[in-house]
Design a protein around this motif. Structure first.
Motif: not given
Length: 197
Positions: A16-24
């Motif tokens: 989930g953290l990786v997905v949030i960082l990719v979106i950011a």
């Protein structure tokens, strides 16, 4: 709670953290900068064709290069470089408070040259514009000699706008291949006229 359940929870949190960082990262790289938001709106055209922006209409009929200029008003300009003389017709498209040809530039590579105001009324630089009636005449740009023979000169651009600061407004852009033009000794310019020739 079993050890397997805890491991899956850590994996899910990490994913989930990786997905949030990719979106950011995507948002940060795709959001326009302030400079992009305020950039002029380029309207591209060709020599000999009318080019229309929101508040300006222009036709560039010819481009010449010479070592000196003899203007119609008696002004004569010699230079250690060359003069690029642009014959154009420019008019306003909207009523405003004394619109003028406030922006006339020649861009060669990363360098931009302003139209000379030294010829005075022998040029259409900084002329007051009227809706529907063009000023027709020369614009003159003084450039170093090595600029017109540089590789970038093949992709030079004439840029015209009514406002001296054309951000978030129309900027007419006409490509000019300066390398393809002969360098004359003298160019004589016609008197600017109100209306078409």
């Amino acid at each position: 709670m079993t050890r397997t359940t805890m491991n899956w929870r850590h994996v899910a949190n990490g994913a989930g953290l990786v997905v949030i960082l990719v979106i950011a990262g995507f948002v940060a790289h795709s959001t326009p900068s302030i400079a992009d938001k305020q950039a002029p709106i380029a309207v591209r055209g060709e020599l000999g064709e009318p080019v229309a922006g929101r508040n300006i209409l222009a036709t560039v009929d010819a481009v010449r290069v010479a070592r000196s200029v003899e203007a119609s008003n008696g002004w004569a300009g010699g230079t250690a470089g060359v003069w690029v003389v642009v014959d154009a017709s420019v008019e306003a498209r909207v009523d405003g408070l004394d619109p003028t040809l406030g922006y006339a530039r020649l861009r060669v590579g990363e360098t931009t040259f302003s139209a000379s105001t030294r010829p005075g009324d022998g040029s259409i630089a900084e002329r007051g514009m009227t809706v529907g009636i063009a000023w027709t005449g020369p614009l003159m740009f003084e450039l170093p000699l090595d600029v017109v023979s540089s590789p970038a000169a093949a992709n030079a651009e004439l840029q015209l706008a009514l406002d001296p600061d054309p951000r978030v407004d129309s900027l007419l852009v006409i490509p000019v291949d300066l390398r393809a033009l002969d360098v004359d000794e003298v160019v004589e310019t016609d008197r600017p006229v109100w209306g078409a020739r």
